[in-house]
Design a protein around this motif. Structure first.
Motif, PDB file in Angstrom:
ATOM      1  N   ASP A 177       0.772  -1.130   0.006  1.00  0.00           N
ATOM      2  CA  ASP A 177       0.044   0.038  -0.093  1.00  0.00           C
ATOM      3  C   ASP A 177       0.904   1.170   0.038  1.00  0.00           C
ATOM      4  O   ASP A 177       1.665   1.868   0.824  1.00  0.00           O
TER       5      ASP A 177
ATOM      6  N   GLY B 225       3.982   2.797   8.253  1.00  0.00           N
ATOM      7  CA  GLY B 225       3.884   3.525   6.928  1.00  0.00           C
ATOM      8  C   GLY B 225       5.540   4.129   6.561  1.00  0.00           C
ATOM      9  O   GLY B 225       6.228   4.135   7.427  1.00  0.00           O
ATOM     10  N   ASP B 226       5.546   3.853   5.175  1.00  0.00           N
ATOM     11  CA  ASP B 226       6.850   4.343   4.557  1.00  0.00           C
ATOM     12  C   ASP B 226       7.187   5.734   4.718  1.00  0.00           C
ATOM     13  O   ASP B 226       6.327   6.791   3.931  1.00  0.00           O
TER      14      ASP B 226
ATOM     15  N   SER C 175       4.299   9.422  17.026  1.00  0.00           N
ATOM     16  CA  SER C 175       3.917   8.324  17.930  1.00  0.00           C
ATOM     17  C   SER C 175       3.537   7.104  17.319  1.00  0.00           C
ATOM     18  O   SER C 175       2.475   6.639  17.438  1.00  0.00           O
ATOM     19  N   PRO C 176       4.569   6.594  16.369  1.00  0.00           N
ATOM     20  CA  PRO C 176       4.053   5.188  15.609  1.00  0.00           C
ATOM     21  C   PRO C 176       3.553   4.279  16.669  1.00  0.00           C
ATOM     22  O   PRO C 176       2.617   3.559  16.303  1.00  0.00           O
ATOM     23  N   LEU C 177       4.279   3.939  17.581  1.00  0.00           N
ATOM     24  CA  LEU C 177       3.728   2.899  18.539  1.00  0.00           C
ATOM     25  C   LEU C 177       2.164   3.060  19.098  1.00  0.00           C
ATOM     26  O   LEU C 177       1.731   2.199  18.962  1.00  0.00           O
TER      27      LEU C 177
ATOM     28  N   GLN D  23       9.772  -3.418  12.203  1.00  0.00           N
ATOM     29  CA  GLN D  23      11.351  -3.787  11.802  1.00  0.00           C
ATOM     30  C   GLN D  23      12.019  -3.250  13.312  1.00  0.00           C
ATOM     31  O   GLN D  23      12.962  -3.898  13.661  1.00  0.00           O
ATOM     32  N   GLY D  24      11.684  -2.184  13.931  1.00  0.00           N
ATOM     33  CA  GLY D  24      12.472  -1.653  14.957  1.00  0.00           C
ATOM     34  C   GLY D  24      11.968  -2.588  16.246  1.00  0.00           C
ATOM     35  O   GLY D  24      10.981  -3.106  16.196  1.00  0.00           O
TER      36      GLY D  24
ATOM     37  N   LYS E 299      10.901  -1.813  19.293  1.00  0.00           N
ATOM     38  CA  LYS E 299       9.861  -1.649  19.945  1.00  0.00           C
ATOM     39  C   LYS E 299       8.428  -2.081  19.160  1.00  0.00           C
ATOM     40  O   LYS E 299       7.502  -2.427  19.884  1.00  0.00           O
ATOM     41  N   MET E 300       8.684  -1.802  17.889  1.00  0.00           N
ATOM     42  CA  MET E 300       7.380  -2.148  17.318  1.00  0.00           C
ATOM     43  C   MET E 300       7.435  -3.552  17.030  1.00  0.00           C
ATOM     44  O   MET E 300       6.219  -4.170  17.185  1.00  0.00           O
TER      45      MET E 300
ATOM     46  N   LEU F 287       4.713  -9.111  10.302  1.00  0.00           N
ATOM     47  CA  LEU F 287       5.380  -9.156   8.935  1.00  0.00           C
ATOM     48  C   LEU F 287       6.852  -8.537   9.081  1.00  0.00           C
ATOM     49  O   LEU F 287       6.604  -7.386   9.482  1.00  0.00           O
TER      50      LEU F 287
HETATM   51  N1  F42 Z   1       5.116   0.474   4.371  1.00  0.00           N
HETATM   52  C1  F42 Z   1       4.134   1.134   3.448  1.00  0.00           C
HETATM   53  O1  F42 Z   1       3.954   2.326   3.438  1.00  0.00           O
HETATM   54  N2  F42 Z   1       3.720   0.352   2.465  1.00  0.00           N
HETATM   55  C2  F42 Z   1       3.823  -1.137   2.544  1.00  0.00           C
HETATM   56  O2  F42 Z   1       3.149  -1.517   1.607  1.00  0.00           O
HETATM   57  C3  F42 Z   1       4.648  -1.662   3.418  1.00  0.00           C
HETATM   58  C4  F42 Z   1       4.649  -3.039   3.520  1.00  0.00           C
HETATM   59  C5  F42 Z   1       5.722  -3.550   4.425  1.00  0.00           C
HETATM   60  C6  F42 Z   1       5.720  -4.858   4.747  1.00  0.00           C
HETATM   61  C7  F42 Z   1       6.463  -5.630   5.862  1.00  0.00           C
HETATM   62  C8  F42 Z   1       6.771  -4.674   6.679  1.00  0.00           C
HETATM   63  O3  F42 Z   1       7.515  -5.063   7.701  1.00  0.00           O
HETATM   64  C9  F42 Z   1       6.802  -3.271   6.447  1.00  0.00           C
HETATM   65  C10 F42 Z   1       6.072  -2.642   5.411  1.00  0.00           C
HETATM   66  N3  F42 Z   1       6.064  -1.259   5.322  1.00  0.00           N
HETATM   67  C11 F42 Z   1       5.376  -0.596   4.225  1.00  0.00           C
HETATM   68  C12 F42 Z   1       7.126  -0.329   6.224  1.00  0.00           C
HETATM   69  C13 F42 Z   1       6.357  -0.088   7.356  1.00  0.00           C
HETATM   70  O4  F42 Z   1       5.133   0.815   7.012  1.00  0.00           O
HETATM   71  C14 F42 Z   1       7.233   0.842   8.433  1.00  0.00           C
HETATM   72  O5  F42 Z   1       7.816   1.593   7.584  1.00  0.00           O
HETATM   73  C15 F42 Z   1       8.471  -0.156   8.883  1.00  0.00           C
HETATM   74  O6  F42 Z   1       8.124  -1.188   9.399  1.00  0.00           O
HETATM   75  C16 F42 Z   1       9.143   0.657   9.594  1.00  0.00           C
HETATM   76  O7  F42 Z   1       8.647   1.163  10.982  1.00  0.00           O
HETATM   77  P1  F42 Z   1       9.156   0.105  12.123  1.00  0.00           P
HETATM   78  O8  F42 Z   1       8.304  -0.796  12.402  1.00  0.00           O
HETATM   79  O9  F42 Z   1      10.526   0.223  12.271  1.00  0.00           O
HETATM   80  O10 F42 Z   1       8.852   1.331  13.384  1.00  0.00           O
HETATM   81  C17 F42 Z   1       9.403   2.658  13.134  1.00  0.00           C
HETATM   82  C18 F42 Z   1       8.312   3.778  13.196  1.00  0.00           C
HETATM   83  C19 F42 Z   1      10.406   3.190  14.270  1.00  0.00           C
HETATM   84  O11 F42 Z   1      10.929   3.882  14.527  1.00  0.00           O
HETATM   85  N4  F42 Z   1      10.201   2.124  15.564  1.00  0.00           N
HETATM   86  C20 F42 Z   1      11.157   2.348  16.523  1.00  0.00           C
HETATM   87  C21 F42 Z   1      11.040   0.740  16.997  1.00  0.00           C
HETATM   88  O12 F42 Z   1      12.085   0.750  18.076  1.00  0.00           O
HETATM   89  O13 F42 Z   1      10.405   0.065  17.013  1.00  0.00           O
HETATM   90  C22 F42 Z   1      10.309   3.028  17.692  1.00  0.00           C
HETATM   91  C23 F42 Z   1      10.019   4.516  17.480  1.00  0.00           C
HETATM   92  C24 F42 Z   1       9.453   4.999  18.758  1.00  0.00           C
HETATM   93  O14 F42 Z   1       9.891   4.650  19.658  1.00  0.00           O
HETATM   94  N5  F42 Z   1       8.630   6.058  18.621  1.00  0.00           N
HETATM   95  C25 F42 Z   1       8.195   6.780  19.644  1.00  0.00           C
HETATM   96  C26 F42 Z   1       6.726   6.452  19.938  1.00  0.00           C
HETATM   97  O15 F42 Z   1       6.217   6.795  20.831  1.00  0.00           O
HETATM   98  O16 F42 Z   1       6.066   5.839  18.926  1.00  0.00           O
HETATM   99  C27 F42 Z   1       8.295   8.149  19.524  1.00  0.00           C
HETATM  100  C28 F42 Z   1       8.637   8.769  18.191  1.00  0.00           C
HETATM  101  C29 F42 Z   1       7.979  10.328  17.772  1.00  0.00           C
HETATM  102  O17 F42 Z   1       8.695  11.191  17.732  1.00  0.00           O
HETATM  103  O18 F42 Z   1       6.941  10.221  17.543  1.00  0.00           O
END
Ligand code: F42
Length: 331
Positions: free
Chosen positions: A36, A96-97, A110-112, A160-161, A163-164, A176
């Motif tokens: 998406d 989201g990307d 605040s993604p979490l 990926q991260g 915390k997520m 995923l």
């Molecule tokens: N993204 C898309 O837009 N489209 C797709 O079709 C898509 C497919 C897809 C398939 C599998 C997959 O694993 C990921 C996919 N993605 C796709 C990417 C997905 O949308 C994310 O961009 C990707 O997974 C990366 O995100 P993440 O899980 O690593 O989380 C990010 C946001 C991150 O930084 N996480 C940190 C962590 O440790 O997990 C935590 C960040 C954190 O602590 N944030 C704080 C909070 O409270 O949330 C505060 C941050 C603030 O300043 O707001």
């Protein structure tokens, strides 16, 4: 037994993605995931076409995000498709990307919390048809559907991260993980285990999917050539610690990024090394692919997702997977 998923990017015409999915269903795949991004064709229109032309395969967005689409609309969309394909709809949601969302001025704040709140709202709507919610990011005063979703709609979290991944293990029906290498999947498992432990969940309640970049061909060179552009983009977008983990120099990655930004595709792709292909994709002959899939299954992966580019020719690659890969694991 490991399940097989396949990812399609709806850049292609609807009939083509639907045709590939019909082929994948016949080949024995269990899931189809449609990516998406706003600049491609709409994920739910694509899924509707697929739902109308298939009978068994499970299907869902992989993944949508709560910043561009309000969770109530996501719940409405998957619930609507479940009327066409009862018990076959799965929902993938993630933060989201960053690159595509920033083009729209949409910030990932605040993604979490955004993911937790979205999952709670969506789950309420798809299980009871109703939601009342007061969160910090989303609130729903009184939502009620005038129709009933058909069957169960499991929620998978793209993560990926650290915390997520933990959060996904706490609240997701599935996860995923966008990674292809055992080092990355192994690291992800540490966080998944700790998340599950914190809420006393057993790991076997969660479908853990390796969402890989995959390229198969009987000739290794052809498989690698097809994977090269995808790997170039992954390398250019990878954070430093990830590059370091795989012994890839930040300078080399930056050189690829620069060439891509300048539109010098040939130069960018020529800088992709065998180490980069190995770190960020599963590419090669059926024997190599089987070996790599086995490594991930040993780590605990319960769904293996074949992602872009799949192979130099998608139709031929699905045929090859149906002849050599799926029977190896399912028979
Ligand atoms: N993204 C898309 O837009 N489209 C797709 O079709 C898509 C497919 C897809 C398939 C599998 C997959 O694993 C990921 C996919 N993605 C796709 C990417 C997905 O949308 C994310 O961009 C990707 O997974 C990366 O995100 P993440 O899980 O690593 O989380 C990010 C946001 C991150 O930084 N996480 C940190 C962590 O440790 O997990 C935590 C960040 C954190 O602590 N944030 C704080 C909070 O409270 O949330 C505060 C941050 C603030 O300043 O707001």
């Amino acid at each position: 037994m490991v399940k097989f998923g396949i990812e399609f990017v709806p850049m292609d015409l609807y009939w083509r993605t639907t045709f590939y999915t019909i082929q994948a269903e016949k080949a024995g795949f269990d899931h189809v995931w449609i990516t998406d991004h706003f600049n491609n064709r709409n994920v739910y229109v694509t899924l509707t076409c697929i739902a109308l032309h298939t009978n068994r395969i499970k299907m869902g967005p992989g993944v949508t995000n709560p910043y561009l689409v309000n969770p109530v609309m996501t719940a409405q969309s998957v619930a609507s498709i479940s009327e066409i394909a009862p018990n076959r709809v799965t929902l993938g949601i993630g933060a989201g990307d960053k690159t595509t969302l920033s083009l729209l001025g949409v910030e990932i704040k605040s993604p979490l919390r955004a993911i937790r709140e979205s999952v709670e709202i969506i789950r309420s709507l798809i299980t009871t048809g109703k939601a009342k919610y007061s969160g910090k990011i989303f609130s729903v005063q009184k939502a009620k559907f005038n129709f009933k979703p058909k069957g169960n709609i499991p929620i998978y979290i793209g993560a990926q991260g650290p915390k997520m991944l933990e959060l996904a293990a706490k609240i997701g029906d599935g996860i995923l993980i966008n990674a292809s290498h055992p080092k990355d999947i192994g690291d992800a498992y540490q966080y998944i285990k700790s998340g599950a432990e914190k809420v006393n969940r057993k790991l076997d309640e969660i479908d853990v999917a390796a969402y890989t970049s995959f390229s198969i061909h009987e000739k290794e060179k052809k498989a690698i050539k097809a994977a090269t552009p995808v790997v170039a983009f992954i390398v250019s977008g990878s954070p430093e610690p990830v590059l370091e983990k795989h012994g890839i120099s930040v300078e080399d990655a930056m050189a690829i990024k620069k060439a891509l930004e300048a539109g010098n595709w040939g130069e960018a792709f020529s800088k992709v090394t065998p180490e980069m292909i190995d770190a960020f994709s599963i590419s090669g002959t059926p024997e190599t692919c089987i070996e790599r899939i086995n490594e991930l299954i040993k780590l605990g992966v319960t769904q293996f997702v074949v992602g872009s580019p799949i192979g130099p020719n998608v139709r031929e690659a699905i045929d090859l997977i149906s002849r050599e890969i799926i029977p190896h694991f399912k028979e």
